[in-house]
Enzyme design. Sequence first.
Site, PDB file in Angstrom:
ATOM      1  N   GLU A 157     -31.763  11.085  -1.613  1.00  0.00           N
ATOM      2  CA  GLU A 157     -30.912  10.261  -0.940  1.00  0.00           C
ATOM      3  C   GLU A 157     -30.515  10.845   0.262  1.00  0.00           C
ATOM      4  OE1 GLU A 157     -27.432  10.389  -4.051  1.00  0.00           O
ATOM      5  OE2 GLU A 157     -28.363   8.498  -4.895  1.00  0.00           O
ATOM      6  N   GLU A 310     -32.262   5.400  -9.896  1.00  0.00           N
ATOM      7  CA  GLU A 310     -31.040   5.810 -10.735  1.00  0.00           C
ATOM      8  C   GLU A 310     -29.698   5.061 -10.678  1.00  0.00           C
ATOM      9  OE1 GLU A 310     -29.919   9.786  -9.085  1.00  0.00           O
ATOM     10  OE2 GLU A 310     -31.788  10.147  -8.229  1.00  0.00           O
TER      11      GLU A 310
HETATM   12  C1  GLA Z   1     -27.313  10.386  -7.134  1.00  0.00           C
HETATM   13  C2  GLA Z   1     -28.300  11.694  -6.931  1.00  0.00           C
HETATM   14  C3  GLA Z   1     -28.197  12.445  -8.356  1.00  0.00           C
HETATM   15  C4  GLA Z   1     -26.709  12.431  -8.828  1.00  0.00           C
HETATM   16  C5  GLA Z   1     -26.408  11.064  -9.017  1.00  0.00           C
HETATM   17  C6  GLA Z   1     -24.836  11.228  -9.577  1.00  0.00           C
HETATM   18  O1  GLA Z   1     -27.999   9.305  -7.929  1.00  0.00           O
HETATM   19  O2  GLA Z   1     -29.461  11.172  -6.767  1.00  0.00           O
HETATM   20  O3  GLA Z   1     -28.642  13.636  -8.209  1.00  0.00           O
HETATM   21  O4  GLA Z   1     -26.108  13.164  -8.201  1.00  0.00           O
HETATM   22  O5  GLA Z   1     -26.213  10.589  -7.831  1.00  0.00           O
HETATM   23  O6  GLA Z   1     -24.080   9.873  -9.712  1.00  0.00           O
END
Ligand code: GLA
Length: 669
Positions: A157, A310
């Site tokens: 991210e 995710e």
């Molecule tokens: C993102 C991050 C994960 C986690 C989630 C929590 O997807 O990549 O590492 O922190 O958020 O919702």
Amino acid sequence: MAGPLGTHTLTAGRGLLFGGDYNPEQWPEHVWEEDVELMRAAGVNLVTVGVFSWARIEPEPGARDFGWLDRVLGLLADAGIAVDLATPTASPPPWLGHRWPGTLPVDESGHRLWYGARNQFCPSSPVYRERALALVTDLADRYAGHPALALWHVGNEYGQICHCDDSAAAFRAWLRERHGDLDGLNEAWGTTFWSQRYSDWAEVIPPRRAPYLINPTQKLDWARFCSDALLEHYRAERDVLRERTPGVPVTTNFMGLFKPVDYWQWAPEEDIVSNDWYPDPADPLFPVRSALTHDLTRSLGGGRPWLLLEQATTAVNWRPHNLPKPAGQLRLESLQAVARGSDGSCYFQWRASRFGAERFHAAMLPHAGPDTRLHAEVRAHGAELRRLSEVAGQPVPARVAVVHDWPSWWALEEAGRPSDRLTVPDQLLSFYRPLWERGVAVDLVPPSADLSGYALTVVPNLYLVSDEDAAALTAYVRDGGVLVVGPFSGVADPNGHIRTGRFPAPLRDVLGASGEEWLPAPEDRPVRCAWADGTPFDARTWTELLRAEGAEPVAVFTEGDLAGRPAVLRHRTGAGAAWYVATLPEHDALAELTGRALADAGVSGALAGPPPPGVEAVRRGPVLFLLNHGTTEARVPVTEPAEDLLTGSRADGTVTLAPRAVVALRPLA
Ligand code: GLA
């Protein structure tokens, strides 16, 4: 656009992908075996490993501990579970920041952000770059050819911004590339304003905290630079991986409409576009927002299948009050992404953490264990995804384009504008929603896209536009396209300077109208308007003083100074038509307008008519997905006999959908 590898190397022999982030370093080894057994039982075929494992792999500078990861990957390979192996560079160990504080990011006030959370790196730090690449090199060498390795996951991210001196130096180098010399920079930034002229490159800094409004072009260029600086780091890691493991696709997980990073620039640098998406159950429009996000992700990859990497099985932990998802919601949201082009459905995370900041974040395997309602839903969903294997690789064809541009977003939302109530995400959602409600497929496109394949192009807002892109939009209409342009578009040039003359200067000809004043409206009062036949409707927040110059006013303002002046115009020109919407019409009025523009363009939805309220209709390849996001049963007429791939049952005539029900109808031959 996305590279040649695509998702098929992942889905071949596996079908749709199902799994999640797997963080075995948080658990003793005996738990790993149980994990893998439960994963198999749930139909998991892909897990993301190692995202936050830097400190475990490199416990002190230069050391390497791969033994545990060898064992994890071995267990997964034996179970036939593919691995999306992460470069663990999103969260450096404390030793990096402790020994080399220059690797830590600095905020706009000059405060260093410390370790103890994650993302504590400066994208322009040479030490961070060197340490990260050394680790990535060893990781790639270690696992090149490993039977479990199916996908590389670079960082996590990306979005970190840093205002330190290393970043300032990199910003200057970036500005020299863009503007040539200091004269070019002074011109572009308009530094005759407020005595801001730079006489030496050393004076040029990031937009650090200042007494009053900061130069908007400095901030616009800074936003461009920050996205590019992260991209440069991503590329450096990716190049190491490509060199050492050619043939293994590379991704990094996006975050949908994430403002700091221009994903149009990033997506072509990936083999597979992936996204993380956490709709807020408290947001009444979240199904529409999800659809928009999925369409954006698919479009970033040029229409190729993408991957929902995710999402949450139920509640997240990072909103102030975290609503859970009711039974069936997990399935509905996952299938919505599949319907819109995702070749699978993965979660954060496999097993719920016992400790750490995300100890209350939902997972596929909750703290209470496998004997739970939630895990049963996860297993059932894994099983049913296998029944949709034939959907993998299928496209979602669209004849409508919606324009979205990051630099325009940055420039529009800069401080010191007529109203901060006009925002890009709101405008995108408002213009997208009526299309979604009609089951009309949409691609998102950058303003420079080739629009010739689209019958209708919607530009919810394009505050900043280049001369070339404005000319291309004009030519698109001349050649037969239908264009809808939202308010406060065509205002600024690529430096964010206001274009002079009647607005929107570069779109004036194609719109057949022009204006002279932007007039934000009082918030406590609706803006009264009426269609040409006198039917009233309300708008809000924004009005413009316009005159028609060849366009036909299809709606006018009916009150105040603007009474009788155009609010919406339609201009038949060349072989096409252009619409300009100079206010924010309430939803029903915008839906009416969208219906008329669709009729102009000859575009209809996935069904013969609009689906019932709350029902989403979308075609992926030959399969028609119907998803009921509403709270009541819905009956949907379907014209061709079909089989529901999810249940094997036959559908003919009418499909009845309970709340949260989904069907995936493949026409019977
Ligand atoms: C993102 C991050 C994960 C986690 C989630 C929590 O997807 O990549 O590492 O922190 O958020 O919702």
